[in-house]
Design an enzyme around this catalytic site. Structure first.
Site, PDB file in Angstrom:
ATOM      1  N   HIS A 122       0.871  -1.185   0.000  1.00 35.68           N
ATOM      2  CA  HIS A 122       0.000   0.000   0.000  1.00 35.68           C
ATOM      3  C   HIS A 122       0.906   1.232   0.000  1.00 35.68           C
ATOM      4  O   HIS A 122       2.022   1.183   0.546  1.00 35.68           O
ATOM      5  CB  HIS A 122      -0.838  -0.056   1.287  1.00 35.68           C
ATOM      6  CG  HIS A 122      -1.915   0.964   1.405  1.00 35.68           C
ATOM      7  ND1 HIS A 122      -1.662   2.270   1.738  1.00 35.68           N
ATOM      8  CD2 HIS A 122      -3.254   0.865   1.271  1.00 35.68           C
ATOM      9  CE1 HIS A 122      -2.798   2.936   1.809  1.00 35.68           C
ATOM     10  NE2 HIS A 122      -3.785   2.107   1.516  1.00 35.68           N
ATOM     11  N   ASP A 199       3.367  -4.138   8.115  1.00 37.67           N
ATOM     12  CA  ASP A 199       2.143  -3.357   7.941  1.00 37.67           C
ATOM     13  C   ASP A 199       0.984  -4.311   8.247  1.00 37.67           C
ATOM     14  O   ASP A 199       0.650  -5.184   7.438  1.00 37.67           O
ATOM     15  CB  ASP A 199       2.092  -2.822   6.507  1.00 37.67           C
ATOM     16  CG  ASP A 199       0.772  -2.125   6.206  1.00 37.67           C
ATOM     17  OD1 ASP A 199      -0.148  -2.171   7.039  1.00 37.67           O
ATOM     18  OD2 ASP A 199       0.656  -1.545   5.106  1.00 37.67           O
ATOM     19  N   GLN A 202      -4.211  -4.765   7.427  1.00 40.00           N
ATOM     20  CA  GLN A 202      -5.223  -5.737   7.018  1.00 40.00           C
ATOM     21  C   GLN A 202      -5.141  -7.046   7.794  1.00 40.00           C
ATOM     22  O   GLN A 202      -6.068  -7.862   7.715  1.00 40.00           O
ATOM     23  CB  GLN A 202      -5.093  -6.051   5.516  1.00 40.00           C
ATOM     24  CG  GLN A 202      -5.340  -4.869   4.603  1.00 40.00           C
ATOM     25  CD  GLN A 202      -6.767  -4.332   4.679  1.00 40.00           C
ATOM     26  OE1 GLN A 202      -7.690  -4.990   5.174  1.00 40.00           O
ATOM     27  NE2 GLN A 202      -6.968  -3.119   4.206  1.00 40.00           N
ATOM     28  N   LYS A 225     -10.250   0.000  10.934  1.00 39.87           N
ATOM     29  CA  LYS A 225     -10.456  -1.201  10.120  1.00 39.87           C
ATOM     30  C   LYS A 225     -10.830  -2.397  10.977  1.00 39.87           C
ATOM     31  O   LYS A 225     -10.990  -3.505  10.483  1.00 39.87           O
ATOM     32  CB  LYS A 225      -9.189  -1.510   9.320  1.00 39.87           C
ATOM     33  CG  LYS A 225      -8.869  -0.472   8.245  1.00 39.87           C
ATOM     34  CD  LYS A 225      -7.680  -0.913   7.419  1.00 39.87           C
ATOM     35  CE  LYS A 225      -7.071   0.206   6.612  1.00 39.87           C
ATOM     36  NZ  LYS A 225      -7.866   0.599   5.452  1.00 39.87           N
ATOM     37  N   CYS A 365      -4.696   2.372  -3.616  1.00 42.33           N
ATOM     38  CA  CYS A 365      -3.417   2.873  -3.078  1.00 42.33           C
ATOM     39  C   CYS A 365      -2.282   1.886  -3.348  1.00 42.33           C
ATOM     40  O   CYS A 365      -1.369   1.739  -2.507  1.00 42.33           O
ATOM     41  CB  CYS A 365      -3.504   3.176  -1.576  1.00 42.33           C
ATOM     42  SG  CYS A 365      -4.712   4.420  -1.189  1.00 42.33           S
TER      43      CYS A 365
HETATM   44  N1  PLP Z   1      -1.696  -0.621   4.671  1.00 39.99           N
HETATM   45  C1  PLP Z   1      -2.655  -1.373   4.130  1.00 39.99           C
HETATM   46  C2  PLP Z   1      -2.319  -2.765   3.672  1.00 39.99           C
HETATM   47  C3  PLP Z   1      -3.950  -0.867   3.982  1.00 39.99           C
HETATM   48  O1  PLP Z   1      -4.890  -1.610   3.428  1.00 39.99           O
HETATM   49  C4  PLP Z   1      -4.212   0.456   4.430  1.00 39.99           C
HETATM   50  C5  PLP Z   1      -5.552   1.056   4.259  1.00 39.99           C
HETATM   51  O2  PLP Z   1      -6.308   0.709   3.392  1.00 39.99           O
HETATM   52  C6  PLP Z   1      -3.190   1.180   4.999  1.00 39.99           C
HETATM   53  C7  PLP Z   1      -1.945   0.620   5.113  1.00 39.99           C
HETATM   54  C8  PLP Z   1      -3.392   2.585   5.479  1.00 39.99           C
HETATM   55  O3  PLP Z   1      -4.280   2.620   6.552  1.00 39.99           O
HETATM   56  P1  PLP Z   1      -4.729   4.050   7.137  1.00 39.99           P
HETATM   57  O4  PLP Z   1      -5.401   4.761   5.999  1.00 39.99           O
HETATM   58  O5  PLP Z   1      -5.668   3.699   8.234  1.00 39.99           O
HETATM   59  O6  PLP Z   1      -3.507   4.739   7.573  1.00 39.99           O
END
Ligand code: PLP
Length: 414
Positions: A122, A199, A202, A225, A365
């Site tokens: 992401h 990260d 998810q 989430k 993203c």
């Molecule tokens: N990393 C992953 C794999 C994600 O799916 C997301 C959000 O969709 C993020 C990071 C970023 O999360 P946030 O927007 O809550 O910072």
């Protein structure tokens, strides 16, 4: 095992209708819905205990502090951190990862060093490392994905070398659903003196995650989430690392002593929490953690594994559909990204919305991954604890409406 149909009663929003259809909410990877228990925790805090934390000696300030720090203890237990001092509250996953890049990264990464990420990251776990590399002269390297959407561990091993300072990797892809073997990657990284940042945006909401079993150095995730409010994220960091890292922001709360020309820092975790934190949302996040803990994360994972198996089977029968990611539900979490008959995914999502089915469409993203998959965008259905097989059936049924609306694409009937 919990009954997802019974759980739905806890989520007021699931009762609403969209375009006069039952709401089928399949956009959980973007943000989940919130149970009454979380909404009530938020209201209760403002109605009964609202005060600033840590500073006051009055009853409300003590209650607010106890509840806020209680949420931190719950977060520590949820991921099996060795203590609440290893849990920093941030705004979201993005801020948590940036915090590592800006503090640990600026202090430890030099020109010629390498940061290893993967093609499926992401932007939150990609752009901060680009910025760090641009600022320091370090090199950003990518582990490629296999045609089935999994990572090639041998290739990851080959890419971790003498100059690698950090491997930063998603635990579960928000597009492919791939669950990466981060425990194995931690062993590879540590054997070569590198650190591992996971990260968990998810994974933490959907599977049991134990930072000590995985042996990761940092883990980032977001409350919104996982049934909690927006505006709260977590950075877990190994205590010795956090102790050695400089603070990111300066201000109230993060100091121990302030002289005219210099200051000394507060203890962990407060060294990293300058100013008044997001008290109410952190407390309500605690209620979300209670809710998920009561369901049991093994059960959450099993529910989604079954639902994804059902969805892969049902969607696989839809003509002209392309599904991305590993075909084996054991290797993936609760997201299914797809393209349908050459129709732009934005159009697919718009027609699905008219049928009450909420999915996301776009690059998610993940522009680097989109380029690897050679697609501009995809539609994505993503599941959570309250989704059922009927929701998957509704998606498949709604795709029939998409077919009726578009009929044919490029002269070929759909
Ligand atoms: N990393 C992953 C794999 C994600 O799916 C997301 C959000 O969709 C993020 C990071 C970023 O999360 P946030 O927007 O809550 O910072």
């Amino acid at each position: 095992m919990f009954d997802p149909r019974a759980l739905r009663a806890d989520f007021p929003i699931l009762e609403r209708r969209v375009h006069d259809k039952r709401l089928v909410y399949l956009d959980n990877a973007a943000t989940s819905q919130k149970p009454r228990q979380v909404i009530q925790a938020l209201a209760r805090y403002y109605e009964c205990s609202n005060a600033n934390v840590h500073r006051g000696l009055h009853t409300l300030a003590e209650e607010a502090t106890e509840q806020y720090e209680g949420a931190r203890r719950k977060a520590a237990r949820f991921i099996n951190a060795s203590g609440p001092d290893e849990i920093l509250f941030t705004r979201n996953t993005t801020e948590a990862i940036n915090l590592v890049a800006l503090t640990w990264g600026r202090a430890n990464v030099r020109a010629g060093d390498e940061i290893l990420i993967t093609e499926m990251e992401h932007h939150s776990n990609l752009v901060p490392w680009q910025l760090l590399c641009q600022a320091t002269g370090a090199r950003l390297r990518y582990a490629r994905i296999c045609p089935d959407g999994t990572l090639d561990l041998d290739q990851v091993a080959a890419l971790i070398g003498e100059r690698t300072r950090l491997v930063a990797m998603t635990h579960m892809s928000n597009v492919l659903g791939t669950i990466n073997p981060v425990g194995g990657v931690a062993r590879l990284a540590h054997a070569r003196g590198a650190l591992l940042l996971v990260d968990g945006a998810q994974s933490v909401p959907h599977l049991p995650v134990d930072v000590r079993a995985l042996d990761c150095d940092f883990l980032a995730f977001s409350s919104h989430k996982m049934l909690g409010p927006t505006g709260v994220g977590v950075l877990y960091g190994r205590r010795e690392l956090l102790q050695a890292m400089p603070p990111l922001f300066g201000g109230g709360e993060m100091i121990s002593r302030v002289e005219e020309q210099f200051s000394t820092w507060n203890e962990l975790p407060w060294k990293f929490e300058a100013g008044t934190p997001n008290i109410a949302d952190a407390i309500a996040f605690g209620a979300a953690l209670d809710y998920l803990s009561a369901l049991g994360m093994e059960a959450v994972r099993e529910h989604e594994r079954q639902l994804v198996a059902y969805a892969l089977e049902a969607l696989g029968q839809v003509p002209a559909i392309t599904i991305y990611g590993p075909p084996d539900p054991a290797q993936r979490g609760g997201v299914v990204a797809f393209n349908f008959g050459g129709i732009h995914p934005h159009d697919v999502a718009t027609v699905l919305d008219y049928e009450g089915v909420a999915v996301r469409a776009g690059h998610h993203c993940c522009q680097v991954l989109m380029r690897t998959l050679d697609i501009p965008a995809a539609a994505r259905a993503s599941f959570y604890v309250y989704n059922t097989e009927e929701d998957v059936d509704a998606l498949v049924e709604a795709l029939n409406s998409v077919r009726e609306v578009f009929g044919s694409v490029a002269g070929r009937p759909l």
